[in-house]
Design a protein around this motif. Structure first.
Motif, mmCIF file in Angstrom:
data_model
loop_
_atom_site.group_PDB
_atom_site.id
_atom_site.type_symbol
_atom_site.label_atom_id
_atom_site.label_comp_id
_atom_site.label_asym_id
_atom_site.label_seq_id
_atom_site.Cartn_x
_atom_site.Cartn_y
_atom_site.Cartn_z
ATOM 1 N N ALA A 133 0.816 -1.225 0.000
ATOM 2 C CA ALA A 133 0.000 0.000 0.000
ATOM 3 C C ALA A 133 0.846 1.271 0.000
ATOM 4 O O ALA A 133 0.550 2.222 0.717
ATOM 5 C CB ALA A 133 -0.958 0.004 1.197
ATOM 6 N N ILE A 134 1.891 1.304 -0.834
ATOM 7 C CA ILE A 134 2.742 2.494 -0.838
ATOM 8 C C ILE A 134 2.110 3.624 -1.642
ATOM 9 O O ILE A 134 1.343 3.403 -2.585
ATOM 10 C CB ILE A 134 4.163 2.205 -1.367
ATOM 11 C CG1 ILE A 134 4.149 1.846 -2.863
ATOM 12 C CG2 ILE A 134 4.858 1.161 -0.534
ATOM 13 C CD1 ILE A 134 5.535 1.879 -3.502
ATOM 14 N N ALA A 135 2.460 4.834 -1.256
ATOM 15 C CA ALA A 135 2.129 6.043 -2.012
ATOM 16 C C ALA A 135 3.441 6.780 -2.270
ATOM 17 O O ALA A 135 4.333 6.805 -1.419
ATOM 18 C CB ALA A 135 1.166 6.934 -1.236
ATOM 19 N N CYS A 136 3.566 7.357 -3.453
ATOM 20 C CA CYS A 136 4.792 8.074 -3.809
ATOM 21 C C CYS A 136 4.504 8.943 -5.025
ATOM 22 O O CYS A 136 3.466 8.828 -5.683
ATOM 23 C CB CYS A 136 5.941 7.104 -4.110
ATOM 24 S SG CYS A 136 5.528 5.815 -5.312
ATOM 25 N N GLY A 137 5.431 9.846 -5.318
ATOM 26 C CA GLY A 137 5.251 10.732 -6.464
ATOM 27 C C GLY A 137 6.437 11.653 -6.614
ATOM 28 O O GLY A 137 7.569 11.288 -6.299
ATOM 29 N N TYR A 138 6.163 12.864 -7.060
ATOM 30 C CA TYR A 138 7.205 13.849 -7.333
ATOM 31 C C TYR A 138 6.815 15.149 -6.648
ATOM 32 O O TYR A 138 5.879 15.831 -7.077
ATOM 33 C CB TYR A 138 7.357 14.056 -8.842
ATOM 34 C CG TYR A 138 7.674 12.771 -9.584
ATOM 35 C CD1 TYR A 138 8.994 12.400 -9.837
ATOM 36 C CD2 TYR A 138 6.654 11.929 -10.007
ATOM 37 C CE1 TYR A 138 9.285 11.215 -10.508
ATOM 38 C CE2 TYR A 138 6.938 10.742 -10.672
ATOM 39 C CZ TYR A 138 8.260 10.400 -10.914
ATOM 40 O OH TYR A 138 8.528 9.212 -11.567
ATOM 41 N N GLY A 139 7.512 15.471 -5.569
ATOM 42 C CA GLY A 139 7.135 16.658 -4.818
ATOM 43 C C GLY A 139 5.718 16.532 -4.276
ATOM 44 O O GLY A 139 5.376 15.543 -3.618
ATOM 45 N N ASP A 140 4.896 17.532 -4.580
ATOM 46 C CA ASP A 140 3.516 17.508 -4.109
ATOM 47 C C ASP A 140 2.601 16.687 -5.011
ATOM 48 O O ASP A 140 1.425 16.488 -4.687
ATOM 49 C CB ASP A 140 2.959 18.942 -4.021
ATOM 50 C CG ASP A 140 3.657 19.772 -2.958
ATOM 51 O OD1 ASP A 140 4.133 19.168 -1.969
ATOM 52 O OD2 ASP A 140 3.741 20.998 -3.113
ATOM 53 N N LEU A 141 3.125 16.218 -6.136
ATOM 54 C CA LEU A 141 2.318 15.428 -7.068
ATOM 55 C C LEU A 141 2.363 13.969 -6.666
ATOM 56 O O LEU A 141 3.401 13.314 -6.765
ATOM 57 C CB LEU A 141 2.829 15.598 -8.499
ATOM 58 C CG LEU A 141 2.126 14.758 -9.569
ATOM 59 C CD1 LEU A 141 0.647 15.118 -9.674
ATOM 60 C CD2 LEU A 141 2.826 14.918 -10.914
ATOM 61 N N ARG A 142 1.244 13.437 -6.214
ATOM 62 C CA ARG A 142 1.175 12.028 -5.827
ATOM 63 C C ARG A 142 0.723 11.222 -7.042
ATOM 64 O O ARG A 142 -0.403 11.379 -7.527
ATOM 65 C CB ARG A 142 0.209 11.824 -4.655
ATOM 66 C CG ARG A 142 0.126 10.380 -4.190
ATOM 67 C CD ARG A 142 -0.716 10.202 -2.965
ATOM 68 N NE ARG A 142 -0.050 10.690 -1.762
ATOM 69 C CZ ARG A 142 -0.495 10.456 -0.537
ATOM 70 N NH1 ARG A 142 -1.601 9.773 -0.344
ATOM 71 N NH2 ARG A 142 0.163 10.922 0.507
ATOM 72 N N VAL A 143 1.597 10.359 -7.550
ATOM 73 C CA VAL A 143 1.324 9.546 -8.738
ATOM 74 C C VAL A 143 0.785 8.184 -8.338
ATOM 75 O O VAL A 143 -0.141 7.659 -8.962
ATOM 76 C CB VAL A 143 2.600 9.395 -9.587
ATOM 77 C CG1 VAL A 143 2.352 8.478 -10.784
ATOM 78 C CG2 VAL A 143 3.096 10.758 -10.048
ATOM 79 N N VAL A 144 1.366 7.605 -7.318
ATOM 80 C CA VAL A 144 0.954 6.288 -6.808
ATOM 81 C C VAL A 144 0.303 6.493 -5.452
ATOM 82 O O VAL A 144 0.865 7.162 -4.575
ATOM 83 C CB VAL A 144 2.169 5.342 -6.690
ATOM 84 C CG1 VAL A 144 1.757 4.011 -6.061
ATOM 85 C CG2 VAL A 144 2.804 5.116 -8.056
#
Length: 239
Positions: A8-19
């Motif tokens: 259940a990970i969440a990740c992205g680029y800066g403030d942009l959450r992609v996953v």
């Protein structure tokens, strides 16, 4: 417990959450394919596992050890190798110099030499071209070099991002053979691919991402898999 566990990970680029909610696992001696349309979060997930993007929630472990506490270089030393999309090699360097750079994680100089010999046995075309600059290799040979450079670090987990992209059909078959061989040698392989049939031919398990979250996970032969893939690639929201 699987070699690599992502929960259940969440990740992205800066403030942009992609996953927002990706869950998968990869066992030693198996291939897990991560599928989904462009923008689904596949590459971002690989980058987060490798330590290039920060995991903002959820958990990722390697043999039970929490990856969140490890910077990227420590994850590499712990056994995670990442072959990025686009044949990321040092084109101005020779084949041999590229492989030497990959031995930095070896436990000793002697082990590095052993690994170099193993790569030349596994990829005889690279042995023949060891003194050529990488830029002089064909696209397929450059992809083999990128994989060999990752393998020479003697990893337990190999992350492969679009290894068939831009290759001629005959070369794609060779890359598929390499991936199958890695499975028989006990490596845990996480494969991201847009070429669905290539991925299914290589994989033991398949995880489908849609809109940044896992919407299907199971064996490559599961009924319902192709429906899940079709719905994800058609950009439908799978509930």
């Amino acid at each position: 417990m699987s070699t690599l566990e992502v929960q259940a990970i969440a990740c992205g680029y800066g403030d942009l959450r992609v996953v927002t909610d990706a869950t998968l696992s990869v066992d030693a001696g198996s291939v897990t394919a991560l599928l989904g349309r462009n923008g689904a979060g596949k590459t971002t997930t690989l980058r987060a596992i490798a330590g290039l993007n920060r995991i903002t929630s959820g958990r990722a472990t390697l043999d039970g050890a929490d990856l969140a506490t490890m910077p990227a270089y420590r994850r590499a030393r712990a056994g995670i190798a990442y072959v990025q999309e686009g044949k990321r090699i040092f084109r101005s360097r020779t084949v041999e110099e590229n492989l030497l750079l990959g031995t930095y994680a070896a436990s000793s100089t002697t082990r590095g030499r052993e690994l170099m010999g193993e790569m030349y046995e596994r990829f005889p075309l690279l042995a023949e071209r060891r003194k050529l600059r990488a830029a002089q290799l064909s696209g397929g040979q450059q992809q083999m070099l990128a994989i060999a450079q990752a393998l020479i670090a003697d990893p337990r987990v190999l992350l492969l991002d679009e290894p068939s992209a831009g290759l001629a059909p005959a070369i794609v078959g060779q890359v598929l053979d390499v991936i199958r061989d890695l499975r028989t040698r006990g490596l845990a392989v996480l494969l991201v691919e847009q070429a669905v049939e290539f991925a299914l031919a290589a994989a033991d398990r398949v995880v489908v991402l849609n809109l940044g979250r896992t919407v299907h996970s199971g064996h490559a032969t599961d009924t319902g898999l192709r429906e899940a893939i079709q719905r994800a690639y058609m950009a439908e929201d799978v509930l």
